[in-house]
Design a protein around this motif. Sequence first.
Motif, PDB file in Angstrom:
ATOM      1  N   PRO A 376       0.858  -0.915   0.018  1.00 24.45           N
ATOM      2  CA  PRO A 376      -0.063  -0.388   0.199  1.00 24.45           C
ATOM      3  C   PRO A 376       0.728   1.158  -0.141  1.00 24.45           C
ATOM      4  O   PRO A 376       1.515   1.091   0.846  1.00 24.45           O
ATOM      5  N   ILE A 377      -0.003   2.589  -0.622  1.00 20.89           N
ATOM      6  CA  ILE A 377       1.124   3.709  -0.655  1.00 20.89           C
ATOM      7  C   ILE A 377      -0.202   4.783   0.055  1.00 20.89           C
ATOM      8  O   ILE A 377      -1.260   4.193  -0.679  1.00 20.89           O
ATOM      9  N   ASN A 398       3.996   7.242  -9.475  1.00 14.85           N
ATOM     10  CA  ASN A 398       5.050   7.299  -9.109  1.00 14.85           C
ATOM     11  C   ASN A 398       5.094   4.916  -9.107  1.00 14.85           C
ATOM     12  O   ASN A 398       6.617   4.641  -9.624  1.00 14.85           O
ATOM     13  N   GLN A 399       4.469   4.695  -8.641  1.00 13.51           N
ATOM     14  CA  GLN A 399       4.636   2.991  -8.523  1.00 13.51           C
ATOM     15  C   GLN A 399       4.337   2.201  -9.989  1.00 13.51           C
ATOM     16  O   GLN A 399       2.780   2.729 -10.576  1.00 13.51           O
ATOM     17  N   GLN A 400       4.474   0.775  -9.945  1.00 15.04           N
ATOM     18  CA  GLN A 400       4.483   0.468 -11.732  1.00 15.04           C
ATOM     19  C   GLN A 400       3.328  -1.072 -11.469  1.00 15.04           C
ATOM     20  O   GLN A 400       2.948  -1.151  -9.696  1.00 15.04           O
ATOM     21  N   ALA A 401       2.579  -1.318 -12.040  1.00 15.29           N
ATOM     22  CA  ALA A 401       2.008  -2.990 -12.453  1.00 15.29           C
ATOM     23  C   ALA A 401       0.540  -2.042 -10.508  1.00 15.29           C
ATOM     24  O   ALA A 401       0.547  -2.709  -9.582  1.00 15.29           O
ATOM     25  N   VAL A 402      -0.023  -0.962 -10.613  1.00 18.00           N
ATOM     26  CA  VAL A 402      -0.943  -0.106  -9.693  1.00 18.00           C
ATOM     27  C   VAL A 402      -2.024  -1.607  -9.615  1.00 18.00           C
ATOM     28  O   VAL A 402      -2.678  -1.615 -10.888  1.00 18.00           O
ATOM     29  N   PHE A 403      -2.872  -1.376  -8.273  1.00 13.46           N
ATOM     30  CA  PHE A 403      -4.012  -1.901  -8.434  1.00 13.46           C
ATOM     31  C   PHE A 403      -5.121  -0.524  -8.950  1.00 13.46           C
ATOM     32  O   PHE A 403      -5.724  -0.248  -7.666  1.00 13.46           O
ATOM     33  N   ASP A 404      -6.019  -0.860 -10.097  1.00 15.43           N
ATOM     34  CA  ASP A 404      -6.665  -0.007 -10.679  1.00 15.43           C
ATOM     35  C   ASP A 404      -7.477  -0.027  -9.493  1.00 15.43           C
ATOM     36  O   ASP A 404      -8.500   1.503  -8.869  1.00 15.43           O
ATOM     37  N   VAL A 460      -3.231  10.434  -2.778  1.00 14.21           N
ATOM     38  CA  VAL A 460      -3.678   9.190  -3.427  1.00 14.21           C
ATOM     39  C   VAL A 460      -3.038   7.779  -3.311  1.00 14.21           C
ATOM     40  O   VAL A 460      -1.373   7.981  -3.190  1.00 14.21           O
ATOM     41  N   ASP A 461      -3.789   7.689  -2.740  1.00 18.96           N
ATOM     42  CA  ASP A 461      -3.577   6.202  -1.542  1.00 18.96           C
ATOM     43  C   ASP A 461      -3.980   4.651  -2.906  1.00 18.96           C
ATOM     44  O   ASP A 461      -5.351   5.064  -3.709  1.00 18.96           O
ATOM     45  N   TYR A 462      -2.886   3.738  -3.278  1.00 20.86           N
ATOM     46  CA  TYR A 462      -3.297   3.315  -3.861  1.00 20.86           C
ATOM     47  C   TYR A 462      -2.381   1.934  -3.448  1.00 20.86           C
ATOM     48  O   TYR A 462      -2.144   1.864  -2.367  1.00 20.86           O
TER      49      TYR A 462
END
Length: 672
Positions: A376-377, A398-404, A460-462
């Motif tokens: 988690p971010i 900033n990160q890749q392969a994010v769960f939309d 943004v939280d993801y």
Amino acid sequence: MICCKKIVQPGILCILLFFFCPSLLSAARIRPLAISNPGGFIGFSWEREDNTRENQSTGEPVEDNDRSLTENFGFGMDGYIYHPRFIEFTTDGEWVFKQETESGTFAGSAAQNLRDDFTNYALTLNLLKAHRFSFHFRSSRVTQETNSNFFESQRNRIDTNGGFLTYRNRVLPTLIGYEKTRSEGEGQDISKNRFDKFFVQTTNSGEYGKSDLKYEKENKFQRAGNIDLQSNLLRFNNFYHFGNKKKHNLASFYRWREQTGTFAIREATMAENLTLRHSNSLTSYFGYHYDDVKLKDQVSTTYQYSTGLRHKLYDSLTTALEGNVNRFRVDSGTRDTVYGDLTFNYNKTIPWGRLSLNYRTQVQNDDENFSGTSIPITGEEHSFLPSNPEGEDVIVLNQQAVFDETIVLKDENDLFFTDPFTGLPIEEGIHYRVETVGSITKIRVLLLGRPILIGETIRVDYEFEPSPAIEFRTVTHAFGGVLQIKRLWKIFYQRNRTDETLQSGLDTGRLDDVINRTYGTEITWKNTTSRVERNQYRSRLNPYDRQSFTEALLFRLGKSRTYRPILRLDAGYTTTTTLPETPRSISRTASAQLYIPFPNKMTWDSLLRYLNMDQVGINEKSLEFTSEVRWKFRQLEMRFSYENLHRRQEITGNETRQRIFLKVERFFGRKR
């Protein structure tokens, strides 16, 4: 009691003043109530707007005709009770009454009527402002009530109250404060928020430095999203000079924050930075940063060590050498980053201008090993600004392969962004869109959401999927320069190259090689500026190529002291290409602006703007004309404006809009 002879009816208040603040009563100005700087205004405005759009599905025109009349009343005054040093007050208030009638396709056969009443008032009190103990109070209320014959009535109210105590002391000056905000809505608007804040802050400054200590306690509640948060914050800053002539310094920062409720989080931060100035040409620094974040189901810790050396070989040549070590630890894995950086900057005045050159090289090694299914971010900050590579309506996470499905947008206070028209949180597909290009995730603002997010800073939280264990090295070389010939001609060039090389592990498509080159020229001659620029960003993941040309011409048409019209002409042409299979985007703009100041504080400002934009999914052509006259005569102000817009757009269809606006205000006393 000599002081009481100056008051007709001294009463208990004068006796209290005599015992606690005798210095106040020794002054000559003592009266029960004194009012100064009174002021107010009364005004009205009338607006007419006619809008015609084409319905894309049926091809039928959609008309919207608005008429509104607004009345404004306001007042304000300053003053004091008994003495300016005892109780000093300021008060302001404003009432706005708006009546609006809407007719057209949506209104149907009967016109829709709307009445909007807005009230705002505030009171500020300063008690014993020159005393060792002084008090400051502020109270305000904003109320808005909307009644209509086509939707449910709404009533929104925001109350803000606060009090502050200041203790003046040479050793430990202290500020204690409390703020309370309540907002609630009735009817269609379901918003209801509470905010309470208590803080204690002490600041100590002297010959060798300054320190600041603050404790803060907050309680937040927001009905939209059912958010209920309680947090405690302790922060300490210290800046200390030492050495001969105080040429060295030590900066410290400590922060602890604990948040409970809907989103539980605990944060601890510590940072130290030591700067040593060995000579006029040599400076070194050493830094340490520690950050610990504990979420509900995860703990992450970051250690950062940095050191650097700056040397000024000549007045025109400076060098910098920097090293940095970052260690990131979470429950699911680790990330270690080590890099070194060397920079040269050369600035030299030459006989016919100035030359600036720069060079930078960096070697970075990354070692990652994550074993969890997701990371988690929380609170990753972004801004929708024109400086973004792809425009003001796009940000890249900033990160890749994010769960939309895990993406959540919040404001700077960690609260959900809400639609000001409905009071509900913004939604994907209505206000913004999530786009995935390879392993990169973008957030694009949709047209309906532009007034809400453009220009805003969001958090943004993801969650994202970690890659397998991998070690890679990144080598960066950057160089460029600017040649300024007199003040007439500027030539600039900048090139950055970044190569990522796999050392061990598996490359899942995340490694990238980038070449970013920007070059162009700018010519300025008197009031004329021409600029040509090209930006080539070569990347396997997200490339683009942008070329732009801008031209600005400024003409002063008159030399009279009271009559100096100015004509400004602007033109711009920009082409952008992203992925090879994506069509090229083209934007063409041209505008002409005429500004004429007349005697007696009257001005006329008119603008003609043309836009022709071809983008992916948005093809638009528009012609806009605006004209505005402003006039100030003593305490009377008038504003009259006219707008005419013709737009053709692929998504919304053709649109024609005309707007006439008239506003007149009369001020009394001091303008507030």
